[in-house]
Scaffold this motif. Structure first.
Motif, PDB file in Angstrom:
ATOM      1  N   ARG A 163       0.836  -1.210   0.000  1.00  0.00           N
ATOM      2  CA  ARG A 163       0.000   0.000   0.000  1.00  0.00           C
ATOM      3  C   ARG A 163       0.867   1.254   0.000  1.00  0.00           C
ATOM      4  O   ARG A 163       0.514   2.260  -0.613  1.00  0.00           O
ATOM      5  CB  ARG A 163      -0.943  -0.008   1.188  1.00  0.00           C
ATOM      6  CG  ARG A 163      -2.111  -0.984   1.027  1.00  0.00           C
ATOM      7  CD  ARG A 163      -3.186  -0.757   2.081  1.00  0.00           C
ATOM      8  NE  ARG A 163      -2.705  -1.091   3.412  1.00  0.00           N
ATOM      9  CZ  ARG A 163      -3.109  -0.501   4.537  1.00  0.00           C
ATOM     10  NH1 ARG A 163      -3.982   0.496   4.501  1.00  0.00           N
ATOM     11  NH2 ARG A 163      -2.637  -0.887   5.700  1.00  0.00           N
ATOM     12  N   GLN A 164       2.021   1.213   0.684  1.00  0.00           N
ATOM     13  CA  GLN A 164       2.933   2.356   0.654  1.00  0.00           C
ATOM     14  C   GLN A 164       3.447   2.608  -0.764  1.00  0.00           C
ATOM     15  O   GLN A 164       3.515   3.751  -1.218  1.00  0.00           O
ATOM     16  CB  GLN A 164       4.104   2.112   1.606  1.00  0.00           C
ATOM     17  CG  GLN A 164       3.724   2.212   3.079  1.00  0.00           C
ATOM     18  CD  GLN A 164       4.823   1.698   4.002  1.00  0.00           C
ATOM     19  OE1 GLN A 164       5.615   0.836   3.624  1.00  0.00           O
ATOM     20  NE2 GLN A 164       4.867   2.233   5.218  1.00  0.00           N
ATOM     21  N   ALA A 165       3.795   1.532  -1.467  1.00  0.00           N
ATOM     22  CA  ALA A 165       4.275   1.684  -2.838  1.00  0.00           C
ATOM     23  C   ALA A 165       3.165   2.201  -3.749  1.00  0.00           C
ATOM     24  O   ALA A 165       3.408   3.069  -4.604  1.00  0.00           O
ATOM     25  CB  ALA A 165       4.821   0.356  -3.353  1.00  0.00           C
ATOM     26  N   ALA A 166       1.944   1.673  -3.582  1.00  0.00           N
ATOM     27  CA  ALA A 166       0.839   2.127  -4.402  1.00  0.00           C
ATOM     28  C   ALA A 166       0.545   3.600  -4.135  1.00  0.00           C
ATOM     29  O   ALA A 166       0.310   4.377  -5.079  1.00  0.00           O
ATOM     30  CB  ALA A 166      -0.398   1.287  -4.110  1.00  0.00           C
ATOM     31  N   ALA A 167       0.576   4.000  -2.864  1.00  0.00           N
ATOM     32  CA  ALA A 167       0.331   5.409  -2.535  1.00  0.00           C
ATOM     33  C   ALA A 167       1.418   6.297  -3.132  1.00  0.00           C
ATOM     34  O   ALA A 167       1.140   7.417  -3.591  1.00  0.00           O
ATOM     35  CB  ALA A 167       0.254   5.579  -1.021  1.00  0.00           C
TER      36      ALA A 167
END
Length: 381
Positions: free
Chosen positions: A369-373
């Motif tokens: 989720r950090q990478a997607a954000a």
């Protein structure tokens, strides 16, 4: 920066998401993975029919991402109207247009095309004959036997077109569209270019090697304009040979993949680097291809591509940013909705890949989720 990435590498490599030498069971995020409805599937296939008339490259010389992005959008939950709108905007932005009609490739004797197609590998100008060969092979033998027969010959050239060869094949397989699969296999074959093999010398334990790989970040300052050319330059460097010579040799492909995915995901989350983005989406493609590859598929091929990709990334110019706190991260449903609203094909595919890595247990859901954000925060353009 290299100190931070090395520490990250040790943490990611130590926290194996599943027991070594086994593929993980599917772990669907709490709010579920999107499943395209019937109308979306029909629209996706109709658009992929029309994509067959487009070449594999854009007028600017870069890869045509439209078929891949359409499947990723469908996987993220986009509706049929959104697929249509995205396709029209993509074509307009790239100076392309749909052909008036979709012409099937001209048929010719399988005896003329199928035998010897491997001699055309690595020849971009042979895309047309290769596509014909792939279409004939799929029609004669069926998807399963043909793909399982073709992939061992394509596998050594995993880095084809900055990994877009295997990425497109993975999306095509999941889309279930025979014409797009023929195009994808032909694209991979036409851009096929293996990286140099390196003999082992004093291999390190897996966690130590992962840390050594991350510590090499930014040491090469390659100025080639494309990722593909930088991959080739990196493969000729002494640093590439040094890092690969110390790679652990006994890990099978599944475990090698499991150890590399967290590094790529967290590396992208920290740096937002465009080359590392391709490692994240390329590793997703490898995961999709695993069931189609022979059990003895060479894990060294994957190591070579990831090492070259990591060294080719211009991380000497990157400024790592603090990762968002877990309690501030959007849920997957919000990340998917934001990605579906994007016109940036790379962001769409990155979010789709991160969702998939999390669902398969190949990287921690928080890191994904950090990478997607991070991708969704990229400036437009």
């Amino acid at each position: 920066m290299t100190v931070a990435l090395s520490a990250l590498a040790r943490q990611a490599s130590a926290a194996m998401p599943f027991r070594p030498s086994r593929l993980p069971p599917s772990q669907v995020p709490p709010d579920g993975l999107s499943r395209p409805d019937a109308r979306v599937r029909v629209t996706l296939h109709a658009l992929l029919d029309r994509c067959a008339a487009l070449g594999p490259d854009l007028p600017n010389g870069y890869t045509n991402h439209l078929p891949m992005a359409l499947h990723a959008l469908a996987g993220l939950g986009a509706d049929a109207d959104r697929l249509e709108t995205f396709a029209q905007r993509y074509l307009a932005r790239q100076g392309l247009a749909w052909a008036d009609g979709v012409d099937a490739p001209e048929a010719s004797s399988p005896a003329r095309v199928l035998p010897g197609w491997q001699r055309l590998r690595g020849q971009p100008e042979a895309y047309g004959p290769l596509r014909e060969a792939m279409a004939q092979g799929l029609a004669l033998h069926g998807t399963g036997p043909w793909v399982r027969g073709v992939l061992p010959a394509l596998w050594p050239g995993l880095g084809a077109a900055a990994l877009h060869g295997p990425i497109r094949v993975a999306h095509a397989l999941q889309s279930g569209h025979a014409g797009e699969l023929a195009s994808a296999l032909a694209f991979w074959a036409s851009r096929w270019r293996p990286l140099p093999e390196v003999a082992a010398a004093d291999p390190l334990p897996p966690a130590d090697w992962a840390a050594a790989l991350q510590a090499a970040a930014g040491q090469l300052r390659l100025e080639a304009p494309s990722i593909s050319r930088r991959l080739a330059e990196a493969g000729r460097s002494p640093l590439y040979r040094d890092v690969l010579a110390r790679a652990p040799q006994a890990l099978p492909l599944g475990e090698t993949l499991a150890r590399l995915v967290p590094l790529a995901v967290q590396g992208y989350a920290m740096t937002g680097d465009f080359t590392v983005l391709h490692l994240v989406t390329g590793l997703r493609a490898v995961r999709v291809l695993l069931p189609w590859l022979p059990p003895q598929a060479d894990a060294g091929v994957l190591r070579r591509v990831v090492v070259a990709g990591w060294l080719a990334a211009p991380l000497h110019r990157a400024t790592p940013q603090p990762l968002p706190a877990p309690d501030s991260l959007p849920a997957w449903s919000a990340l998917r909705a934001a990605a579906c609203a994007q016109d940036d094909d790379h962001v769409i595919k990155l979010v789709h890949a991160c969702q998939d890595h999390a669902a398969q247990g190949l990287a921690a859901g928080r890191a994904c989720r950090q990478a997607a954000a991070r991708a969704l925060a990229r400036p437009a353009g």
